[in-house]
Each structure stands twice: as C-alpha cells, then as structure tokens.
Design a protein around this motif. Structure first.
Motif, mmCIF file in Angstrom:
data_model
loop_
_atom_site.group_PDB
_atom_site.id
_atom_site.type_symbol
_atom_site.label_atom_id
_atom_site.label_comp_id
_atom_site.label_asym_id
_atom_site.label_seq_id
_atom_site.Cartn_x
_atom_site.Cartn_y
_atom_site.Cartn_z
ATOM 1 N N LEU A 4 0.844 -1.192 0.000
ATOM 2 C CA LEU A 4 0.000 0.000 0.000
ATOM 3 C C LEU A 4 0.881 1.244 0.000
ATOM 4 N N ARG A 5 1.298 1.647 -1.166
ATOM 5 C CA ARG A 5 2.135 2.832 -1.294
ATOM 6 C C ARG A 5 1.345 3.923 -2.003
ATOM 7 N N PRO A 6 1.654 5.176 -1.738
ATOM 8 C CA PRO A 6 0.916 6.272 -2.371
ATOM 9 C C PRO A 6 1.026 6.239 -3.892
ATOM 10 N N LEU A 7 -0.099 6.496 -4.550
ATOM 11 C CA LEU A 7 -0.106 6.576 -5.998
ATOM 12 C C LEU A 7 -0.358 7.994 -6.481
ATOM 13 N N LEU A 8 -1.171 8.753 -5.763
ATOM 14 C CA LEU A 8 -1.518 10.099 -6.186
ATOM 15 C C LEU A 8 -0.838 11.132 -5.305
ATOM 16 N N PRO A 9 0.061 11.923 -5.870
ATOM 17 C CA PRO A 9 0.701 12.942 -5.046
ATOM 18 C C PRO A 9 -0.247 14.092 -4.758
ATOM 19 N N LEU A 10 -0.329 14.529 -3.511
ATOM 20 C CA LEU A 10 -1.102 15.702 -3.137
ATOM 21 C C LEU A 10 -0.164 16.884 -3.008
ATOM 22 N N GLY A 17 10.775 14.459 0.895
ATOM 23 C CA GLY A 17 10.905 14.269 -0.543
ATOM 24 C C GLY A 17 9.871 13.321 -1.117
ATOM 25 N N ARG A 18 9.111 12.629 -0.263
ATOM 26 C CA ARG A 18 8.061 11.729 -0.735
ATOM 27 C C ARG A 18 6.786 12.521 -0.950
ATOM 28 N N CYS A 19 5.945 12.034 -1.806
ATOM 29 C CA CYS A 19 4.676 12.698 -2.069
ATOM 30 C C CYS A 19 3.622 12.190 -1.092
ATOM 31 N N ALA A 20 2.848 13.109 -0.572
ATOM 32 C CA ALA A 20 1.758 12.726 0.326
ATOM 33 C C ALA A 20 0.516 12.440 -0.507
ATOM 34 N N MET A 21 -0.293 11.491 -0.061
ATOM 35 C CA MET A 21 -1.512 11.148 -0.769
ATOM 36 C C MET A 21 -2.706 11.647 0.029
ATOM 37 N N HIS A 22 -3.703 12.102 -0.682
ATOM 38 C CA HIS A 22 -4.931 12.564 -0.045
ATOM 39 C C HIS A 22 -5.543 11.392 0.724
ATOM 40 N N PRO A 23 -6.016 11.613 1.934
ATOM 41 C CA PRO A 23 -6.565 10.500 2.736
ATOM 42 C C PRO A 23 -7.742 9.788 2.069
ATOM 43 N N LEU A 24 -8.578 10.525 1.337
ATOM 44 C CA LEU A 24 -9.705 9.889 0.653
ATOM 45 C C LEU A 24 -9.216 8.948 -0.447
ATOM 46 N N VAL A 25 -8.146 9.340 -1.110
ATOM 47 C CA VAL A 25 -7.591 8.517 -2.183
ATOM 48 C C VAL A 25 -6.975 7.251 -1.603
ATOM 49 N N ARG A 26 -6.269 7.394 -0.501
ATOM 50 C CA ARG A 26 -5.660 6.224 0.163
ATOM 51 C C ARG A 26 -6.747 5.245 0.594
ATOM 52 N N ASP A 27 -7.833 5.767 1.165
ATOM 53 C CA ASP A 27 -8.937 4.921 1.604
ATOM 54 C C ASP A 27 -9.571 4.204 0.412
ATOM 55 N N LEU A 28 -9.729 4.913 -0.701
ATOM 56 C CA LEU A 28 -10.316 4.297 -1.890
ATOM 57 C C LEU A 28 -9.446 3.162 -2.418
ATOM 58 N N TYR A 29 -8.130 3.380 -2.442
ATOM 59 C CA TYR A 29 -7.224 2.342 -2.924
ATOM 60 C C TYR A 29 -7.304 1.101 -2.032
ATOM 61 N N LYS A 30 -7.381 1.309 -0.724
ATOM 62 C CA LYS A 30 -7.523 0.178 0.198
ATOM 63 C C LYS A 30 -8.830 -0.557 -0.038
ATOM 64 N N ARG A 31 -9.890 0.184 -0.346
ATOM 65 C CA ARG A 31 -11.183 -0.458 -0.647
ATOM 66 C C ARG A 31 -11.072 -1.330 -1.894
ATOM 67 N N LYS A 76 -4.794 0.963 -10.463
ATOM 68 C CA LYS A 76 -3.616 1.809 -10.659
ATOM 69 C C LYS A 76 -3.733 2.628 -11.940
ATOM 70 N N GLU A 77 -4.273 2.029 -13.004
ATOM 71 C CA GLU A 77 -4.481 2.777 -14.244
ATOM 72 C C GLU A 77 -5.397 3.973 -14.005
ATOM 73 N N GLY A 78 -6.496 3.734 -13.298
ATOM 74 C CA GLY A 78 -7.431 4.812 -13.013
ATOM 75 C C GLY A 78 -6.834 5.883 -12.115
ATOM 76 N N PHE A 79 -6.046 5.463 -11.138
ATOM 77 C CA PHE A 79 -5.425 6.418 -10.242
ATOM 78 C C PHE A 79 -4.397 7.266 -10.981
ATOM 79 N N ARG A 80 -3.657 6.640 -11.879
ATOM 80 C CA ARG A 80 -2.638 7.394 -12.627
ATOM 81 C C ARG A 80 -3.266 8.381 -13.596
ATOM 82 N N GLN A 81 -4.439 8.067 -14.132
ATOM 83 C CA GLN A 81 -5.130 9.002 -15.017
ATOM 84 C C GLN A 81 -5.514 10.279 -14.283
#
Length: 106
Positions: A12-18, A24-38, A58-63
C-alpha cells in the motif's frame, strides 16, 4: 518491546501525489488512500483476481494523478467508490450463481 510490522501493508504505497513533504516523498490525499484500500479489499474476492483489480485501479489512479482541486478529487473518489460498489455486486452475483449451480438441478 519490539513492534512487529504488518506484512500485508507493504504493497500500500501512495499513488496520487497531493503535495511534496519534507522527506521528498509525495503525500496522498486520505480519501484517495482509503479508496485504494477499498479496491484491494474488494479485489480479493473478485472473479478476475486481485492482480487484475490492482492493475485496473492503478491505471485509473494514474489518469487522475494530476488533480489538485479538492472538488475534483472528491468527484473522482466518488466515482471510484461507485466502482467499488459495482465490484461488490459482481462478487455477490458470482457467489449466488456458484451456490445455485451447486445445490439446484438445472
């Protein structure tokens, strides 16, 4: 006392940088992290398997990786949650068909 790390959480690593953090790491929005876990939770029972669901998620998140507006992020998360509900429906239908095939003569 030594604290053991949960081995299930390593993928479970961040995919969407906020925004960028001090490390130096990108933070992910908490709603996005929760969605990925779902998606990962639902993908375990999906007919295509967890690998297919993870790849498609991952394709959808990267879009949507470049979204910065809070309203747009929430709209994308709402669409993702709808997709998770649809996956729940597919899983329930598959389980119902399997049960019907096992216990009823056709």
């Amino acid at each position: 006392a030594q604290v053991k790390k949960n081995p299930c959480r390593k993928h479970l690593r961040p995919l969407l940088p906020l925004s960028s953090t001090r490390t130096g790491r990108c933070a992910m929005h908490p709603l996005v992290r929760d969605l990925y876990k779902r998606f990962l939770f639902v993908g375990r029972d999906c007919p295509g398997g967890l690998d297919l669901v993870r790849r498609k998620a991952k394709e959808g998140f990267r879009q949507n990786a470049l979204l910065t507006d809070e309203v747009e992020i929430k709209r994308a998360v709402a669409r993702g949650r709808w997709m998770v509900r649809e996956l729940h429906g597919v899983i329930k239908l598959r389980k119902y068909r399997d049960m019907k095939q096992r216990f009823y003569d056709q």
